[in-house]
Design an enzyme around this catalytic site. Structure first.
Site, PDB file in Angstrom:
ATOM      1  N   LYS A 206       0.834  -1.197   0.000  1.00  0.00           N
ATOM      2  CA  LYS A 206       0.000   0.000   0.000  1.00  0.00           C
ATOM      3  C   LYS A 206       0.876   1.258   0.000  1.00  0.00           C
ATOM      4  O   LYS A 206       0.678   2.177  -0.775  1.00  0.00           O
ATOM      5  CB  LYS A 206      -0.900  -0.034   1.234  1.00  0.00           C
ATOM      6  N   GLU A 212      10.935  -4.462   4.004  1.00  0.00           N
ATOM      7  CA  GLU A 212      11.044  -5.874   3.616  1.00  0.00           C
ATOM      8  C   GLU A 212      10.640  -6.057   2.154  1.00  0.00           C
ATOM      9  O   GLU A 212      11.315  -6.734   1.369  1.00  0.00           O
ATOM     10  CB  GLU A 212      10.128  -6.751   4.494  1.00  0.00           C
ATOM     11  N   GLY A 267      -4.639  -2.172   5.221  1.00  0.00           N
ATOM     12  CA  GLY A 267      -3.857  -3.302   4.707  1.00  0.00           C
ATOM     13  C   GLY A 267      -4.458  -4.647   5.073  1.00  0.00           C
ATOM     14  O   GLY A 267      -4.592  -5.544   4.236  1.00  0.00           O
ATOM     15  N   ARG A 268      -4.853  -4.809   6.336  1.00  0.00           N
ATOM     16  CA  ARG A 268      -5.345  -6.121   6.778  1.00  0.00           C
ATOM     17  C   ARG A 268      -6.771  -6.408   6.323  1.00  0.00           C
ATOM     18  O   ARG A 268      -7.321  -7.470   6.605  1.00  0.00           O
ATOM     19  CB  ARG A 268      -5.199  -6.253   8.295  1.00  0.00           C
ATOM     20  N   GLU A 353      -3.664  -6.649  15.207  1.00  0.00           N
ATOM     21  CA  GLU A 353      -3.240  -5.321  14.750  1.00  0.00           C
ATOM     22  C   GLU A 353      -4.395  -4.332  14.875  1.00  0.00           C
ATOM     23  O   GLU A 353      -4.191  -3.139  15.062  1.00  0.00           O
ATOM     24  CB  GLU A 353      -2.733  -5.395  13.293  1.00  0.00           C
ATOM     25  N   HIS A 384      -2.514 -33.322  18.591  1.00  0.00           N
ATOM     26  CA  HIS A 384      -1.319 -34.100  18.945  1.00  0.00           C
ATOM     27  C   HIS A 384      -0.170 -33.192  19.350  1.00  0.00           C
ATOM     28  O   HIS A 384       0.985 -33.609  19.333  1.00  0.00           O
ATOM     29  CB  HIS A 384      -0.929 -35.000  17.763  1.00  0.00           C
ATOM     30  N   LYS A 512      10.025  -0.263  13.538  1.00  0.00           N
ATOM     31  CA  LYS A 512      10.522   0.031  12.180  1.00  0.00           C
ATOM     32  C   LYS A 512      11.551   1.154  12.237  1.00  0.00           C
ATOM     33  O   LYS A 512      12.587   1.091  11.583  1.00  0.00           O
ATOM     34  CB  LYS A 512       9.354   0.493  11.286  1.00  0.00           C
TER      35      LYS A 512
HETATM   36  O1  F6P Z   1       3.818  -3.248   9.659  1.00  0.00           O
HETATM   37  C1  F6P Z   1       2.446  -3.210   9.634  1.00  0.00           C
HETATM   38  C2  F6P Z   1       1.882  -2.854   8.302  1.00  0.00           C
HETATM   39  O2  F6P Z   1       1.796  -1.485   8.188  1.00  0.00           O
HETATM   40  C3  F6P Z   1       0.538  -3.523   8.120  1.00  0.00           C
HETATM   41  O3  F6P Z   1      -0.498  -2.820   8.663  1.00  0.00           O
HETATM   42  C4  F6P Z   1       0.479  -3.671   6.642  1.00  0.00           C
HETATM   43  O4  F6P Z   1      -0.465  -4.617   6.279  1.00  0.00           O
HETATM   44  C5  F6P Z   1       1.895  -4.086   6.340  1.00  0.00           C
HETATM   45  O5  F6P Z   1       2.675  -3.336   7.243  1.00  0.00           O
HETATM   46  C6  F6P Z   1       2.351  -3.880   4.937  1.00  0.00           C
HETATM   47  O6  F6P Z   1       2.267  -2.545   4.533  1.00  0.00           O
HETATM   48  P1  F6P Z   1       2.368  -2.131   3.029  1.00  0.00           P
HETATM   49  O7  F6P Z   1       1.257  -2.772   2.288  1.00  0.00           O
HETATM   50  O8  F6P Z   1       2.281  -0.650   3.004  1.00  0.00           O
HETATM   51  O9  F6P Z   1       3.700  -2.612   2.506  1.00  0.00           O
END
Ligand code: F6P
Length: 551
Positions: A206, A212, A267-268, A353, A384, A512
């Site tokens: 987003k 990452e 995002g979620r 979250e 198990h 972060k």
């Molecule tokens: O680190 C949390 C977060 O901001 C989430 O809320 C989000 O889904 C994820 O990182 C990824 O964010 P983006 O889609 O901006 O890379």
């Protein structure tokens, strides 16, 4: 809103906790034979049985009064109508518009967002058809066979979970892979068996700034270049999903290869947008639409059903009662459907979250526990592994059991065995086994009185563990859409009651920022920054040992 704890219904609920803790759930069944009929309901293709919870009519009446007192109907309308209920980010919360199959207008600042939603859906459809039918080709003219989604959190967990869950509905045209972790192992392992000429990367972010994702996207680009030796290949092998057009462009992805997201989609809650591309690429656009339709049907159920017949509301109330009032702060998600193996991981982000907050909407500290700790995995494997803890530890963990009447991949003789366990576990968790029953059983096996006495305390199961049972007709795209939306709305209802903002996530920022500060310290030979005694020494030790390992 007045402090929720001073509301009449809240106060009344407080007076009921002791009795709820002392009355075994099985005794409630003995008192009321119609319990199942009263405390279960059908929402789309999902039966929700919440009768194995420590609630009776009076408690339920208070819980339902509470959702009225907190003004849930008003909050619900505000969400569906695009009010900026995500106050700390000044954003609307409109994931429901993404799957609004009725196509009724949804206005945000006077603009009908359905126009943009429909436009983007049409672009997704064209793109998906082009890839799946082989019209979209790689730089050397070969068909795309593999799609690698690069994203993390909400840009990974939803599509990863759904593509896994709906694999039985996929054909073999496109294989989807997911890379979320910045640990190089994941991308290296994913790319190793793939042919760059046939791979399409979906960079899903987003913000398009997530470290990452950007690191993995750059590595993927280098990997492609080491085969194509031509920058123009990027256009054939990279598409983006983002709300940050400028950053997408700066990465070298053309606007026509970029799918839009909007700031009013969290995002979620985004798998219904172009973040769901891997789903549509794997299953075809029609099945993706089925998923949207199932979610839309659940939206309508949530919007229109009275609270006492409203599945998301009741699911939320069971969690509220068990956690905030009865102090059971963790909740386990136990699917008895192999394709749902990533469902708990998905819900972990969605719930934790969203509702892992400790201040209310105006920034005052809340005096009660919010968001439960969500965990879990496939139930039958859990049996198990950790079910011992569920049955006999001192900690009561409310559980959601999710299973299907019909398997999405029937194999003779398997499904009944799976489901026998499904039913047995909720029964065992509630009823337990008493000392008298154990003694009788052991005596029947011919054990001496002494042996019985020694073994008895170890074999007793207290029972009285609350569970919800969610029984799906079948795990198909429509039902899965409804199931996910059911939990999304449950999360929303809990946020309203707890009076917290469920749609921001400030708690992920500090880590972060610190990581960005520490990174150059790891990259340089000296110059550790100023940290606490532990962190500073850990970084120093890491660097010293790294040098030793190199030599
Ligand atoms: O680190 C949390 C977060 O901001 C989430 O809320 C989000 O889904 C994820 O990182 C990824 O964010 P983006 O889609 O901006 O890379």
């Amino acid at each position: 809103m007045a402090n929720v704890t001073s509301l009449k219904a809240w106060q009344s609920l407080l007076t009921r906790t002791e009795q709820a803790q002392q009355t075994p759930i099985k005794a409630l069944f003995a008192q009321d034979e119609a319990r199942f009929q009263k405390y279960s309901l059908q929402a789309q293709n999902i039966l929700l049985d919440y009768s194995k919870n420590p609630v009776d009519d009076a408690t339920l009446a208070d819980l339902l009064a509470l959702v009225k007192e907190v003004g849930l109907d008003n909050w619900r309308d505000r969400m569906f109508h695009g009010d900026r209920i995500n106050a700390t980010e000044n954003r609307a919360v409109l994931h429901t518009a993404l799957r609004n199959r009725s196509n009724t207008p949804v206005f945000l600042d006077g603009v009908n967002v359905m126009d943009a939603v429909n436009r983007e859906l049409a672009r997704i459809k064209n793109f998906v058809n082009a890839v799946r039918k082989g019209r979209w080709r790689g730089y050397s003219g070969k068909r795309i066979t593999d799609v690698v989604n690069i994203g993390i959190g909400g840009s990974d967990l939803g599509p990863r979970m759904v593509t896994q869950a709906l694999k039985p509905y996929a054909d073999d045209r496109i294989r989807v892979h997911f890379v979320s972790n910045v640990d190089g192992v994941e991308i290296a392992n994913t790319l190793r068996p793939l042919n760059p000429e046939r791979v399409l990367f979906v960079v899903a972010s987003k913000t398009f700034t997530t470290s990452e994702t950007m690191t993995n996207a750059q590595t993927a680009r280098n990997w492609l270049m080491s085969s194509a030796f031509d920058e123009r290949a990027v256009a054939k092998h990279f598409v983006a999903v983002s709300s940050n057009e400028a950053a997408v462009k700066a990465f070298g992805i053309r606007p026509e290869n970029s799918f839009q997201m909007w700031d009013w989609v969290g995002g979620r809650f985004s798998l219904w947008s172009a973040i769901g591309l891997p789903i549509a690429l794997q299953l075809g656009f029609k099945q993706f639409e089925e998923l949207l339709s199932g979610a839309h049907e659940m939206d309508l159920h949530f919007r229109d059903m009275p609270f006492e017949r409203n599945a998301p509301v009741l699911l939320a109330l069971m969690t509220l009662w068990n956690s905030t009032f009865l102090g059971r702060h963790s909740q386990v998600i136990l699917p008895y459907d192999w394709p749902l193996q990533r469902f708990a991981a998905y819900l972990q982000q969605a719930e934790m979250e969203s509702n892992g907050k400790s201040v209310d909407r105006v920034g005052e500290r809340v005096p009660y526990t919010t968001g439960a700790v969500i965990w879990g995995q496939l139930g039958i494997d859990g049996q198990h592994a950790f079910y011992q803890y569920l049955h006999q530890s001192n900690t009561v963990v409310p559980a959601d059991f999710i299973g299907s009447i019909e398997s999405s991949t029937p194999v003779r003789g398997h499904h009944e065995k799976l489901m026998a366990n499904f039913f047995a576990q909720t029964e065992a968790l509630m009823n337990g086994i008493s000392a008298e029953e154990v003694a009788r059983e052991l005596a029947g096996q011919g054990l001496s009185e002494q042996e019985i006495e020694r073994l008895l305390p170890h074999k007793v199961h207290q029972g009285n563990r609350p569970t919800n049972t969610l029984l799906l007709k079948r795990l198909d795209p429509r039902t899965l859409g409804a199931l996910i939306a059911l939990y999304e709305h449950k999360i929303f209802v809990l946020g309203v009651i707890w009076n917290i903002c469920s749609f921001d996530q400030w708690g992920v920022e500090l880590g972060k920022t610190l990581a960005a500060r520490i990174l150059p310290e790891l990259q340089q030979a000296q110059n550790e920054g100023r940290h606490d005694g532990s962190t500073e020494n850990l970084i120093r030790y890491f660097k010293q040992q790294r040098e030793k390992l190199k030599s």
